[in-house]
Scaffold this active site. Structure first.
Site, mmCIF file in Angstrom:
data_model
loop_
_atom_site.group_PDB
_atom_site.id
_atom_site.type_symbol
_atom_site.label_atom_id
_atom_site.label_comp_id
_atom_site.label_asym_id
_atom_site.label_seq_id
_atom_site.Cartn_x
_atom_site.Cartn_y
_atom_site.Cartn_z
ATOM 1 N N HIS A 156 -55.765 47.392 23.685
ATOM 2 C CA HIS A 156 -56.424 46.749 22.355
ATOM 3 C C HIS A 156 -55.558 47.080 21.266
ATOM 4 O O HIS A 156 -55.006 46.315 20.601
ATOM 5 C CB HIS A 156 -57.485 47.589 22.262
ATOM 6 N N GLU A 157 -54.655 48.224 21.284
ATOM 7 C CA GLU A 157 -53.871 48.661 20.274
ATOM 8 C C GLU A 157 -52.547 47.924 20.432
ATOM 9 O O GLU A 157 -51.783 47.325 19.472
ATOM 10 C CB GLU A 157 -53.463 50.239 20.421
ATOM 11 N N HIS A 208 -52.624 44.432 18.727
ATOM 12 C CA HIS A 208 -52.646 44.311 17.379
ATOM 13 C C HIS A 208 -51.163 44.091 17.107
ATOM 14 O O HIS A 208 -50.814 43.157 16.164
ATOM 15 C CB HIS A 208 -53.032 45.620 16.637
ATOM 16 N N GLU A 211 -59.913 42.658 15.129
ATOM 17 C CA GLU A 211 -60.312 43.611 16.329
ATOM 18 C C GLU A 211 -61.022 42.953 17.417
ATOM 19 O O GLU A 211 -60.867 43.241 18.488
ATOM 20 C CB GLU A 211 -61.546 44.513 15.417
#
Length: 265
Positions: free
Chosen positions: A132-133, A136, A194
């Site tokens: 997920h990070e 970004h 997100e």
């Protein structure tokens, strides 16, 4: 005419999630400038953590674990951004109680022990967090956010105060790092960013051989942790119910990738 119809080859459908095109807003801010600022701020974060004896050493089991997982994710991650092949990826673990993790532009990753220990994350769930990070950074959400944010100095001062609360340092120290732009350590992303990171991160993890269904168990744990004071990490995230529903809708897109990877082992 019939021959002409067959002469044009159709592009094969892409396997995995569909999150649309990357925002053009990111192109308004030079990538090199953002990544340079990220490297500077990441170095300062590590120095602060080391000074407080909060930076995990090379033999720390949690650091070894997170680095091993991240190394499996990186080959699947770089396909989302051609420039990422040249990033100097770094992974560190910080001994702080915050339920938090991040990946700054250029592949600078930090995971807090709070998210690992308080949520008792499995390796599959750690992969979802790191993926997920990574997403970004790969989709350059920081560049996009900086382009949209005309009050970067205000955001930087707020970010400095947050870091000061974690490390007990003078906010002016972190303020100095952000004079040229937003404090990338505490930059807030929108809910669309997100949601996009959820799906891309899940695909990255699935391609690396981590069970994408762990994204559901991860966010159930996060929702449970948020019943008291919501973790800082959740402040701009979609609600637990909506994000889990979106993840479940996309599981059929990534499960075959996961199963194929397992079959090759």
């Amino acid at each position: 005419m019939a021959g002409a119809q067959w002469s044009k080859k159709e592009e094969p459908a892409r396997e995995g999630v569909d999150v649309g095109e990357q925002s053009r807003m990111a192109g308004l801010v030079p990538a090199e400038k953002v990544e340079g600022a990220a490297q500077q701020q990441y170095r300062q974060l590590l120095q602060q953590a080391a000074a407080k004896r909060m930076l995990a050493g090379p033999d720390h089991p949690q650091l070894k674990r997170v680095r091993a997982i991240s190394q499996r994710l990186i080959p699947s991650a770089v396909v989302w951004n051609p420039r990422a092949k040249n990033w100097k990826w770094e992974v560190n673990v910080i001994g702080a109680s915050a339920i938090n993790a991040f990946c700054m532009p250029g592949g600078k990753i930090a995971v807090f022990t709070g998210i690992l220990d308080k949520l008792q994350l499995t390796d599959d769930e750690v992969a979802m967090v790191v993926g997920h990070e990574m997403a970004h950074a790969l989709r350059e959400h920081a560049r996009e956010r900086m382009a949209k944010n005309t009050a970067t100095q205000v955001g930087a001062r707020i970010g400095g105060a947050v870091l000061a609360s974690i490390f007990g340092v003078d906010p002016n120290v972190t303020d100095l790092l952000a004079r040229g732009g937003a404090n990338l350590l505490t930059l807030k992303f929108g809910r669309n960013d997100e949601s996009e990171a959820d799906l891309i991160g899940m695909e990255i993890a699935a391609r690396a051989g981590y069970d994408p269904r762990a994204a559901v168990t991860l966010w159930k744990k996060m929702a449970q942790a948020a019943k008291g004071a919501p973790p800082e990490w959740l402040s701009t995230h979609p609600s637990g119910t909506s994000r889990i529903a979106e993840i479940e809708r996309n599981l059929p897109r990534v499960m075959p990738l996961y199963e194929r990877t397992l079959a090759k082992r």
